[in-house]
Design a protein around this motif. Structure first.
Motif, PDB file in Angstrom:
ATOM      1  N   LEU A 155       0.820  -1.206   0.000  1.00 44.22           N
ATOM      2  CA  LEU A 155       0.000   0.000   0.000  1.00 44.22           C
ATOM      3  C   LEU A 155       0.853   1.255   0.000  1.00 44.22           C
ATOM      4  CD1 LEU A 155      -2.737  -1.099   2.573  1.00 44.22           C
ATOM      5  CD2 LEU A 155      -2.664  -1.477   0.099  1.00 44.22           C
ATOM      6  N   SER A 156       2.062   1.160   0.517  1.00 39.74           N
ATOM      7  CA  SER A 156       3.030   2.261   0.453  1.00 39.74           C
ATOM      8  C   SER A 156       4.404   1.680   0.689  1.00 39.74           C
ATOM      9  CB  SER A 156       2.712   3.344   1.495  1.00 39.74           C
ATOM     10  OG  SER A 156       2.841   2.826   2.815  1.00 39.74           O
ATOM     11  N   ASN A 157       5.419   2.372   0.175  1.00 43.00           N
ATOM     12  CA  ASN A 157       6.803   1.917   0.364  1.00 43.00           C
ATOM     13  C   ASN A 157       7.717   3.123   0.185  1.00 43.00           C
ATOM     14  OD1 ASN A 157       8.923   0.112   0.792  1.00 43.00           O
ATOM     15  ND2 ASN A 157       9.188  -0.269  -1.395  1.00 43.00           N
ATOM     16  N   VAL A 158       8.088   3.734   1.303  1.00 45.05           N
ATOM     17  CA  VAL A 158       8.854   4.978   1.289  1.00 45.05           C
ATOM     18  C   VAL A 158      10.278   4.693   1.756  1.00 45.05           C
ATOM     19  CG1 VAL A 158       8.975   7.347   2.134  1.00 45.05           C
ATOM     20  CG2 VAL A 158       6.736   6.240   1.820  1.00 45.05           C
ATOM     21  N   VAL A 159      11.253   5.097   0.953  1.00 43.16           N
ATOM     22  CA  VAL A 159      12.661   4.883   1.295  1.00 43.16           C
ATOM     23  C   VAL A 159      13.418   6.194   1.128  1.00 43.16           C
ATOM     24  CG1 VAL A 159      14.770   3.601   0.787  1.00 43.16           C
ATOM     25  CG2 VAL A 159      12.543   2.488   0.490  1.00 43.16           C
ATOM     26  N   LEU A 160      14.086   6.608   2.184  1.00 41.87           N
ATOM     27  CA  LEU A 160      14.947   7.784   2.122  1.00 41.87           C
ATOM     28  C   LEU A 160      16.387   7.315   2.173  1.00 41.87           C
ATOM     29  CD1 LEU A 160      15.371  10.874   2.182  1.00 41.87           C
ATOM     30  CD2 LEU A 160      15.361  10.704   4.689  1.00 41.87           C
ATOM     31  N   SER A 161      17.124   7.534   1.089  1.00 48.78           N
ATOM     32  CA  SER A 161      18.518   7.120   1.042  1.00 48.78           C
ATOM     33  C   SER A 161      19.409   8.151   1.724  1.00 48.78           C
ATOM     34  CB  SER A 161      18.953   6.936  -0.414  1.00 48.78           C
ATOM     35  OG  SER A 161      20.345   6.725  -0.495  1.00 48.78           O
ATOM     36  N   GLN A 162      20.460   7.676   2.357  1.00 43.34           N
ATOM     37  CA  GLN A 162      21.443   8.553   2.984  1.00 43.34           C
ATOM     38  C   GLN A 162      22.742   8.616   2.171  1.00 43.34           C
ATOM     39  OE1 GLN A 162      22.195   7.279   7.005  1.00 43.34           O
ATOM     40  NE2 GLN A 162      20.039   7.079   7.528  1.00 43.34           N
ATOM     41  N   LEU A 163      22.687   8.249   0.913  1.00 45.61           N
ATOM     42  CA  LEU A 163      23.905   8.161   0.109  1.00 45.61           C
ATOM     43  C   LEU A 163      24.721   9.446   0.143  1.00 45.61           C
ATOM     44  CD1 LEU A 163      22.817   6.163  -3.068  1.00 45.61           C
ATOM     45  CD2 LEU A 163      24.252   5.403  -1.170  1.00 45.61           C
ATOM     46  N   ASP A 164      24.050  10.582   0.027  1.00 48.76           N
ATOM     47  CA  ASP A 164      24.784  11.844   0.008  1.00 48.76           C
ATOM     48  C   ASP A 164      25.499  12.105   1.328  1.00 48.76           C
ATOM     49  OD1 ASP A 164      23.978  12.291  -2.572  1.00 48.76           O
ATOM     50  OD2 ASP A 164      22.280  13.569  -2.029  1.00 48.76           O
ATOM     51  N   ASP A 165      24.923  11.600   2.433  1.00 47.57           N
ATOM     52  CA  ASP A 165      25.549  11.806   3.740  1.00 47.57           C
ATOM     53  C   ASP A 165      26.831  11.007   3.895  1.00 47.57           C
ATOM     54  OD1 ASP A 165      23.431  13.441   4.501  1.00 47.57           O
ATOM     55  OD2 ASP A 165      22.269  11.768   5.318  1.00 47.57           O
ATOM     56  N   HIS A 166      26.910   9.856   3.218  1.00 47.77           N
ATOM     57  CA  HIS A 166      28.036   8.944   3.438  1.00 47.77           C
ATOM     58  C   HIS A 166      29.030   8.916   2.271  1.00 47.77           C
ATOM     59  CE1 HIS A 166      26.041   7.262   6.969  1.00 47.77           C
ATOM     60  NE2 HIS A 166      24.927   7.251   6.267  1.00 47.77           N
ATOM     61  N   ARG A 167      28.632   9.445   1.117  1.00 50.44           N
ATOM     62  CA  ARG A 167      29.475   9.316  -0.080  1.00 50.44           C
ATOM     63  C   ARG A 167      30.865   9.897   0.132  1.00 50.44           C
ATOM     64  NH1 ARG A 167      26.003  10.908  -3.513  1.00 50.44           N
ATOM     65  NH2 ARG A 167      25.460   8.911  -4.434  1.00 50.44           N
ATOM     66  N   VAL A 168      30.950  11.011   0.816  1.00 49.01           N
ATOM     67  CA  VAL A 168      32.243  11.670   1.014  1.00 49.01           C
ATOM     68  C   VAL A 168      33.200  10.785   1.819  1.00 49.01           C
ATOM     69  CG1 VAL A 168      31.514  12.854   3.127  1.00 49.01           C
ATOM     70  CG2 VAL A 168      33.349  13.829   1.734  1.00 49.01           C
ATOM     71  N   TYR A 169      32.654   9.860   2.617  1.00 50.17           N
ATOM     72  CA  TYR A 169      33.482   8.971   3.428  1.00 50.17           C
ATOM     73  C   TYR A 169      33.764   7.646   2.731  1.00 50.17           C
ATOM     74  CZ  TYR A 169      31.949  12.298   6.965  1.00 50.17           C
ATOM     75  OH  TYR A 169      31.678  13.447   7.660  1.00 50.17           O
ATOM     76  N   GLY A 170      33.131   7.405   1.597  1.00 49.12           N
ATOM     77  CA  GLY A 170      33.359   6.174   0.856  1.00 49.12           C
ATOM     78  C   GLY A 170      32.719   4.952   1.488  1.00 49.12           C
ATOM     79  N   GLY A 171      31.811   5.154   2.426  1.00 44.45           N
ATOM     80  CA  GLY A 171      31.139   4.053   3.103  1.00 44.45           C
ATOM     81  C   GLY A 171      30.242   4.589   4.199  1.00 44.45           C
ATOM     82  N   VAL A 172      29.488   3.706   4.816  1.00 44.03           N
ATOM     83  CA  VAL A 172      28.515   4.121   5.823  1.00 44.03           C
ATOM     84  C   VAL A 172      29.205   4.412   7.156  1.00 44.03           C
ATOM     85  CG1 VAL A 172      26.453   3.460   7.111  1.00 44.03           C
ATOM     86  CG2 VAL A 172      26.697   2.776   4.709  1.00 44.03           C
ATOM     87  N   VAL A 173      28.943   5.573   7.728  1.00 36.29           N
ATOM     88  CA  VAL A 173      29.434   5.947   9.049  1.00 36.29           C
ATOM     89  C   VAL A 173      28.295   5.716  10.042  1.00 36.29           C
ATOM     90  CG1 VAL A 173      30.400   7.778  10.493  1.00 36.29           C
ATOM     91  CG2 VAL A 173      30.948   7.684   8.038  1.00 36.29           C
ATOM     92  N   PRO A 174      28.428   4.760  10.965  1.00 37.72           N
ATOM     93  CA  PRO A 174      27.306   4.384  11.835  1.00 37.72           C
ATOM     94  C   PRO A 174      26.682   5.554  12.590  1.00 37.72           C
ATOM     95  CG  PRO A 174      29.044   2.757  12.006  1.00 37.72           C
ATOM     96  CD  PRO A 174      29.601   3.873  11.182  1.00 37.72           C
ATOM     97  N   VAL A 189      22.626 -12.050  -1.008  1.00 42.83           N
ATOM     98  CA  VAL A 189      23.856 -11.329  -1.346  1.00 42.83           C
ATOM     99  C   VAL A 189      23.643  -9.832  -1.136  1.00 42.83           C
ATOM    100  CG1 VAL A 189      25.019 -12.935  -2.900  1.00 42.83           C
ATOM    101  CG2 VAL A 189      23.111 -11.601  -3.765  1.00 42.83           C
ATOM    102  N   SER A 190      24.460  -9.262  -0.254  1.00 39.55           N
ATOM    103  CA  SER A 190      24.324  -7.843   0.048  1.00 39.55           C
ATOM    104  C   SER A 190      25.671  -7.295   0.498  1.00 39.55           C
ATOM    105  CB  SER A 190      23.277  -7.645   1.143  1.00 39.55           C
ATOM    106  OG  SER A 190      23.734  -8.181   2.369  1.00 39.55           O
ATOM    107  N   GLY A 191      25.649  -6.045   0.987  1.00 41.15           N
ATOM    108  CA  GLY A 191      26.891  -5.431   1.438  1.00 41.15           C
ATOM    109  C   GLY A 191      27.487  -6.111   2.655  1.00 41.15           C
ATOM    110  N   TYR A 215      30.927   5.820  -4.614  1.00 41.25           N
ATOM    111  CA  TYR A 215      30.081   5.042  -3.719  1.00 41.25           C
ATOM    112  C   TYR A 215      28.619   5.368  -4.010  1.00 41.25           C
ATOM    113  CZ  TYR A 215      27.974   3.459   0.655  1.00 41.25           C
ATOM    114  OH  TYR A 215      27.181   2.838   1.581  1.00 41.25           O
ATOM    115  N   PRO A 216      27.711   4.396  -3.997  1.00 40.22           N
ATOM    116  CA  PRO A 216      27.905   2.970  -3.682  1.00 40.22           C
ATOM    117  C   PRO A 216      28.552   2.209  -4.826  1.00 40.22           C
ATOM    118  CG  PRO A 216      25.624   3.360  -4.276  1.00 40.22           C
ATOM    119  CD  PRO A 216      26.278   4.712  -4.237  1.00 40.22           C
ATOM    120  N   GLY A 217      29.292   1.173  -4.478  1.00 38.10           N
ATOM    121  CA  GLY A 217      30.122   0.494  -5.457  1.00 38.10           C
ATOM    122  C   GLY A 217      29.383  -0.396  -6.426  1.00 38.10           C
ATOM    123  N   GLY A 218      28.326  -1.078  -5.974  1.00 43.64           N
ATOM    124  CA  GLY A 218      27.644  -2.026  -6.848  1.00 43.64           C
ATOM    125  C   GLY A 218      27.158  -1.418  -8.151  1.00 43.64           C
TER     126      GLY A 218
END
Length: 357
Positions: free
Chosen positions: A30-49, A139-141, A181-184
């Motif tokens: 009925l709904s499927n909302v996803v907010l990506s944080q790619l821009d927040d982490h791209r400068v670091y080359g990976g996810v910063v917890p 198969v994932s990160g 980033y992201p690499g895939g």
């Protein structure tokens, strides 16, 4: 909009996507909302917890409100509230699980603590309605496993990575090649114009007994090719390495999966569906290679739509549906966990060079 029976809100915050969705008992999203944080982490080359957890805190309320609004429902209309309760980055997991508990408690709804991996594992039942059992390549990160999915909460691990997950290998390869980033997706785009035959790379674990995976050696081989090329590595060379890497990964995944098929056939489970799930399942070359294997072995091949390959709330809501139908309701004292294997009886992959459980 008609809500359908037993609508469940699903919340996903295990990594760098802030997501919420509503799925009903008729397998309708009925709904499927996803907010990506790619821009927040791209400068670091990976996810910063820490950054990921803060972003979940900042945005999750609005994402849930939007998911409910798009579904045309109020919290009182829900049959339950599900949230990823592990495995994942514990800060983010806590944010999502805490909000889900609060909503469930305030409105008198069941709370359903969902294993993030089970969300991926059951997506094929949401999208294609397949029956148990089936063979799953996850198969994932952070994960690379072959599992026999026997039922909700019933998984038998057939193989796992003994070092790095395949998605991590994609990210590291993209970084070595300067693809970002992201690499895939970046590696897949570069590989589209490359010639894999121009670069020799190993096929990890191909031909070896068992169903386990290994990708650390492949990453090392990519690094050596980049170092050998030096300043002479142009766009064409980058594309060739990307294509060779992608082909090597596909060959490894197919070989390991073929051995799992052999194992199941020996147990009288020939012809059961082959499912691929997780973020790396979005890769077209890998999907095509696995589809060809399934066709060769007389198996139905199921891969989620691309929008459901990555982390999303719909898979969590559906896993909640499956668990609620079996009466698997969790208390408010459920403690989120950073590690949560689908097959708790499987031997940890530690020792003799194995570094990941």
């Amino acid at each position: 909009m008609p809500s359908g029976p037993h609508a469940i809100l699903g919340i996903e915050t295990s990594c760098d996507e802030t997501a919420a969705a509503v799925v009903d008992g008729d397998r309708r999203i009925l709904s499927n909302v996803v907010l990506s944080q790619l821009d927040d982490h791209r400068v670091y080359g990976g996810v910063v917890p820490e950054i990921a957890a803060r972003a979940h805190l900042d945005h999750l309320d609005a994402i849930v409100a939007r998911a409910m609004q798009e579904a045309g429902l109020g919290f009182a209309d829900l049959a339950g509230v599900a949230a990823t309760a592990g495995p994942g980055l514990i800060g983010g997991v806590l944010v999502g699980a805490t909000l889900a508990k609060a909503i469930a408690s305030a409105h008198g709804k069941p709370f359903l603590a969902v294993n993030h991996l089970e969300g991926h594992a059951l997506t094929a039942r949401l999208t294609d309605g397949i029956d148990f059992p089936y063979l799953l390549l996850l198969v994932s990160g952070g994960h690379c496993q072959l599992l026999l999915v026997q039922g909700v909460g019933r998984y038998r691990r057939l193989g796992t990575t003994i070092d790095d997950a395949v998605g991590e290998a994609f990210d590291k390869t993209a970084k070595l090649l300067g693809l970002g980033y992201p690499g895939g997706p970046a590696v897949e785009r570069a590989a589209a114009s490359g010639d894999a035959s121009k670069v020799e790379l190993p096929r990890p674990m191909v031909g070896k007994p068992g169903c386990d995976f290994s990708f650390s050696g492949l990453k090392t081989a990519v690094r050596r090719r980049v170092e050998e090329a030096g300043d002479g590595l142009d766009a064409g060379g980058i594309a060739n390495i990307a294509a060779a890497f992608q082909k090597a990964v596909a060959a490894s995944l197919v070989d390991r999966t073929r051995r799992a098929v052999d194992l199941l056939e020996a147990e009288g489970l020939a012809g059961r569906p082959l499912v691929v799930a997780g973020g790396v399942a979005a890769n077209g070359t890998i999907r095509a290679a696995l589809a060809a294997l399934a066709q060769d072995r007389g198996m139905r091949f199921v891969a989620p739509p691309l929008v459901l390959c990555g982390d999303n709330g719909a898979m969590i809501a559906w896993a909640g549906q499956e668990r609620l139908a079996l009466g698997l309701i969790d208390g408010m004292d459920f403690r989120p966990r950073p590690r949560w294997p689908l097959d708790p009886d499987a031997a940890p992959s530690i020792g003799a060079g194995r570094v990941k459980a």
